[in-house]
Design an enzyme around this catalytic site. Sequence first.
Site, PDB file in Angstrom:
ATOM      1  N   CYS A   1      -4.391   7.973   9.605  1.00 61.50           N
ATOM      2  CA  CYS A   1      -4.443   7.464  10.674  1.00 61.50           C
ATOM      3  C   CYS A   1      -4.258   8.352  11.842  1.00 61.50           C
ATOM      4  CB  CYS A   1      -3.621   6.275  10.912  1.00 61.50           C
ATOM      5  SG  CYS A   1      -4.269   4.708  10.114  1.00 61.50           S
TER       6      CYS A   1
ATOM      7  N   VAL B   1       8.509   5.799  16.991  1.00 66.01           N
ATOM      8  CA  VAL B   1       8.384   6.368  15.852  1.00 66.01           C
ATOM      9  C   VAL B   1       6.958   7.431  16.106  1.00 66.01           C
ATOM     10  CG1 VAL B   1       7.873   6.341  13.224  1.00 66.01           C
ATOM     11  CG2 VAL B   1       9.402   4.608  14.457  1.00 66.01           C
TER      12      VAL B   1
ATOM     13  N   ASP C   1       4.354  -0.235  12.130  1.00 68.03           N
ATOM     14  CA  ASP C   1       3.210  -0.639  11.794  1.00 68.03           C
ATOM     15  C   ASP C   1       2.644  -1.918  12.258  1.00 68.03           C
ATOM     16  OD1 ASP C   1       2.098   1.657   9.946  1.00 68.03           O
ATOM     17  OD2 ASP C   1       3.787   1.020   8.538  1.00 68.03           O
TER      18      ASP C   1
ATOM     19  N   ARG D   1      -3.220  10.442   4.518  1.00 66.96           N
ATOM     20  CA  ARG D   1      -1.847  11.056   4.743  1.00 66.96           C
ATOM     21  C   ARG D   1      -1.054  11.237   3.421  1.00 66.96           C
ATOM     22  NH1 ARG D   1       1.376  13.928   8.365  1.00 66.96           N
ATOM     23  NH2 ARG D   1       3.519  13.385   8.206  1.00 66.96           N
TER      24      ARG D   1
ATOM     25  N   ASP E   1       6.805  19.409   9.078  1.00 69.43           N
ATOM     26  CA  ASP E   1       7.987  20.248   9.040  1.00 69.43           C
ATOM     27  C   ASP E   1       9.079  19.867   8.218  1.00 69.43           C
ATOM     28  OD1 ASP E   1       8.004  18.733  11.238  1.00 69.43           O
ATOM     29  OD2 ASP E   1       9.686  19.421  12.175  1.00 69.43           O
ATOM     30  N   LEU E   2       9.679  18.772   8.571  1.00 68.07           N
ATOM     31  CA  LEU E   2      10.673  18.073   7.728  1.00 68.07           C
ATOM     32  C   LEU E   2      10.620  18.180   6.247  1.00 68.07           C
ATOM     33  CD1 LEU E   2      11.457  14.967   9.798  1.00 68.07           C
ATOM     34  CD2 LEU E   2      12.643  17.277   9.849  1.00 68.07           C
TER      35      LEU E   2
ATOM     36  N   LYS F   1       0.728  -1.339  -0.010  1.00 67.04           N
ATOM     37  CA  LYS F   1      -0.026   0.153   0.117  1.00 67.04           C
ATOM     38  C   LYS F   1       0.795   1.320   0.145  1.00 67.04           C
ATOM     39  CE  LYS F   1      -1.764   1.613   3.928  1.00 67.04           C
ATOM     40  NZ  LYS F   1      -1.265   2.919   4.367  1.00 67.04           N
ATOM     41  N   ASN F   2       1.730   1.260   0.934  1.00 69.51           N
ATOM     42  CA  ASN F   2       2.654   2.522   1.023  1.00 69.51           C
ATOM     43  C   ASN F   2       3.445   2.792  -0.285  1.00 69.51           C
ATOM     44  OD1 ASN F   2       1.382   3.047   3.572  1.00 69.51           O
ATOM     45  ND2 ASN F   2       3.193   2.356   4.960  1.00 69.51           N
TER      46      ASN F   2
ATOM     47  N   ARG G   1      -8.925  -0.106   4.757  1.00 70.00           N
ATOM     48  CA  ARG G   1      -8.251   1.008   4.246  1.00 70.00           C
ATOM     49  C   ARG G   1      -6.776   0.481   3.614  1.00 70.00           C
ATOM     50  NH1 ARG G   1      -6.272   5.315   7.997  1.00 70.00           N
ATOM     51  NH2 ARG G   1      -4.970   5.664   6.394  1.00 70.00           N
TER      52      ARG G   1
ATOM     53  N   ARG H   1       1.990  13.924  13.531  1.00 71.42           N
ATOM     54  CA  ARG H   1       2.664  13.855  12.152  1.00 71.42           C
ATOM     55  C   ARG H   1       2.595  15.100  11.570  1.00 71.42           C
ATOM     56  NH1 ARG H   1      -0.479   8.387   9.895  1.00 71.42           N
ATOM     57  NH2 ARG H   1       1.584   8.211   8.743  1.00 71.42           N
ATOM     58  N   PRO H   2       3.634  16.067  12.146  1.00 73.74           N
ATOM     59  CA  PRO H   2       3.879  17.402  11.278  1.00 73.74           C
ATOM     60  C   PRO H   2       4.656  17.235  10.072  1.00 73.74           C
ATOM     61  CG  PRO H   2       5.437  16.984  13.282  1.00 73.74           C
ATOM     62  CD  PRO H   2       4.413  15.733  13.157  1.00 73.74           C
TER      63      PRO H   2
HETATM   64  C1  UD1 Z   1       4.888   6.220   6.606  1.00 74.75           C
HETATM   65  C2  UD1 Z   1       3.919   4.909   6.416  1.00 74.75           C
HETATM   66  C3  UD1 Z   1       3.521   4.660   7.576  1.00 74.75           C
HETATM   67  C4  UD1 Z   1       4.630   4.239   8.477  1.00 74.75           C
HETATM   68  C5  UD1 Z   1       5.425   5.284   8.730  1.00 74.75           C
HETATM   69  C6  UD1 Z   1       6.973   4.887   9.428  1.00 74.75           C
HETATM   70  C7  UD1 Z   1       2.892   5.783   4.136  1.00 74.75           C
HETATM   71  C8  UD1 Z   1       1.800   6.181   3.598  1.00 74.75           C
HETATM   72  N1  UD1 Z   1       2.640   5.815   5.664  1.00 74.75           N
HETATM   73  O1  UD1 Z   1       4.195   7.402   7.229  1.00 74.75           O
HETATM   74  O2  UD1 Z   1       2.540   3.668   7.271  1.00 74.75           O
HETATM   75  O3  UD1 Z   1       4.331   3.948   9.954  1.00 74.75           O
HETATM   76  O4  UD1 Z   1       6.237   5.651   7.532  1.00 74.75           O
HETATM   77  O5  UD1 Z   1       7.364   3.838   8.936  1.00 74.75           O
HETATM   78  O6  UD1 Z   1       3.937   5.528   3.749  1.00 74.75           O
HETATM   79  N2  UD1 Z   1       7.725  13.572  11.404  1.00 74.75           N
HETATM   80  C9  UD1 Z   1       8.108  15.048  11.656  1.00 74.75           C
HETATM   81  N3  UD1 Z   1       8.143  16.051  10.893  1.00 74.75           N
HETATM   82  C10 UD1 Z   1       7.884  15.779   9.344  1.00 74.75           C
HETATM   83  C11 UD1 Z   1       7.538  14.354   9.079  1.00 74.75           C
HETATM   84  C12 UD1 Z   1       7.507  13.298  10.053  1.00 74.75           C
HETATM   85  O7  UD1 Z   1       8.252  15.106  13.091  1.00 74.75           O
HETATM   86  O8  UD1 Z   1       7.860  16.480   8.814  1.00 74.75           O
HETATM   87  C13 UD1 Z   1       7.695  12.622  12.191  1.00 74.75           C
HETATM   88  C14 UD1 Z   1       6.436  12.059  12.540  1.00 74.75           C
HETATM   89  O9  UD1 Z   1       5.354  12.545  13.436  1.00 74.75           O
HETATM   90  C15 UD1 Z   1       6.710  10.526  13.050  1.00 74.75           C
HETATM   91  C16 UD1 Z   1       8.033  10.266  12.555  1.00 74.75           C
HETATM   92  O10 UD1 Z   1       8.500  11.328  12.085  1.00 74.75           O
HETATM   93  O11 UD1 Z   1       6.589  10.653  14.485  1.00 74.75           O
HETATM   94  C17 UD1 Z   1       7.979   9.322  11.310  1.00 74.75           C
HETATM   95  O12 UD1 Z   1       7.078   9.926  10.385  1.00 74.75           O
HETATM   96  P1  UD1 Z   1       7.128   9.262   8.724  1.00 74.75           P
HETATM   97  O13 UD1 Z   1       8.335   8.512   8.770  1.00 74.75           O
HETATM   98  O14 UD1 Z   1       7.207  10.639   8.074  1.00 74.75           O
HETATM   99  O15 UD1 Z   1       6.001   8.455   8.583  1.00 74.75           O
HETATM  100  P2  UD1 Z   1       4.741   8.819   7.255  1.00 74.75           P
HETATM  101  O16 UD1 Z   1       5.481   8.952   6.104  1.00 74.75           O
HETATM  102  O17 UD1 Z   1       3.943   9.884   7.841  1.00 74.75           O
END
Ligand code: UD1
Length: 418
Positions: free
Chosen positions: A117, A327, A305, A93, A125-126, A22-23, A397, A122-123
């Site tokens: 979810c 995470v 996950d 997302r 900022d990065l 899916k991802n 989903r 889940r900001p």
């Molecule tokens: C993706 C996956 C999700 C998986 C996750 C971690 C998809 C659609 N979803 O989610 O299933 O659980 O990777 O393997 O591919 N963070 C920040 N700032 C940012 C971005 C992220 O602080 O700009 C934090 C998030 O809040 C979280 C952590 O980094 O605590 C990991 O997030 P991230 O790796 O970005 O996960 P997703 O891409 O949202």
Amino acid sequence: MASWKVRGGRQLIGRVRISGSKNAALAVLAASVLATGPVVLENIPRVQDVEVTLNILHSLGVGGHWEEAGLLRLEVPEKIAGSIPFAEARRIRASSLLLGALLAKKGEAHIPLPGGCNIGLRPLDLHLKGLAAMGAAARIAGGQVLASGHDLHPAKIYLDFPSVGATENLVLAACRVPGQTIIENAAKEPEIVDLASFLNAMGAHVRGAGTDVIRVEGGFELGPARHTVIPDRIEAGTYMLAAVITRGRVTVENVIPLHLQPVTAKIQELGARVEEAGETLTITGPERVRAVNVKTMPYPGFPTDLQSPMLAVLALAAGTGVVVETVFENRYQVAEELQRMGAQIKIEGQTAVVIGQPKLWGAEVRVPELRGGAALLLAALAAEGESRLTGVEGINRGYEDCLAKMQALGAEIVSEVS
Ligand code: UD1
């Protein structure tokens, strides 16, 4: 709201074919807007998040239809004319990936602050910092994320955390920026490697995906491509844990065993047997699992996950297991529901202490989110008596044909619509 009635206690036995990731599919679908012309994608799971993404692509003017199960044919116009339907995009997302993709394709992107979810803040900022480093004006205003910049330049970007979404977004944006963009402390997940191979099939030059330094040589025209998405390691891991919790014997087919190594190692530690043969893994559950400790980490660590499904397994272990979630900060919502079934789980911040019980009992429980839903299903399969899972749309989903696949393995589940 749909629900499933599950009668627990049946051992799962048989073979299950794992769908495409899916991802990875969501990233590849977002990336397809960078091409001009036909794009053929294979092994795409027909799950709700994919359907929502397809609707968004249609609104952007991308033609597409399912040619057969798993096979999607898209026709991507040279210019993206339409706009993102906000109500639709807010549901997932992964719509945030269109930020990088649309910025690259047309020099600007407006997306709603994404939903998906509810497992943490889940900001973005990065994502935004990285895009800004390439010269984009990127900000959040009025519930929207806005990014624009027609003359982006290459940059050297260090991610504070190896975010999967941020890595994907930055790779997408960098594909259209002439020169070399370097992303350090990049996420190493197999889904990133899959995205890179798809982009390269379209004519991009992405090197180093799967390591923590990715180099993108951008500025090339991207054209038609055909790509097969990798198998879903999280779906596979869920069925592997389903075999363990039901003391069954399940062969997961169409998997890449290497992607599942962190999961396989933990499953062996639980006392299960894992046999590898080509693209299959056969899991034989032990009479009773041993308690283990689990810490979720970015790949190649244990995947966040599968943390919730693991809670369900540990709820029935001989002994006490400690789970540390590093995470996402809000990924223990399912604990309360598992407790209704007799699980003993104590949450302290990011740590869950699970005191294994000899039995779980069927109960009426609510699916809190995708992976929490998978955990409840596993618990219900192993519990004594009948459970009712409400809100199973949350499971659909992300798990293709979950009900039918579980039934084919011998699970006693029926669907009810109220
Ligand atoms: C993706 C996956 C999700 C998986 C996750 C971690 C998809 C659609 N979803 O989610 O299933 O659980 O990777 O393997 O591919 N963070 C920040 N700032 C940012 C971005 C992220 O602080 O700009 C934090 C998030 O809040 C979280 C952590 O980094 O605590 C990991 O997030 P991230 O790796 O970005 O996960 P997703 O891409 O949202």
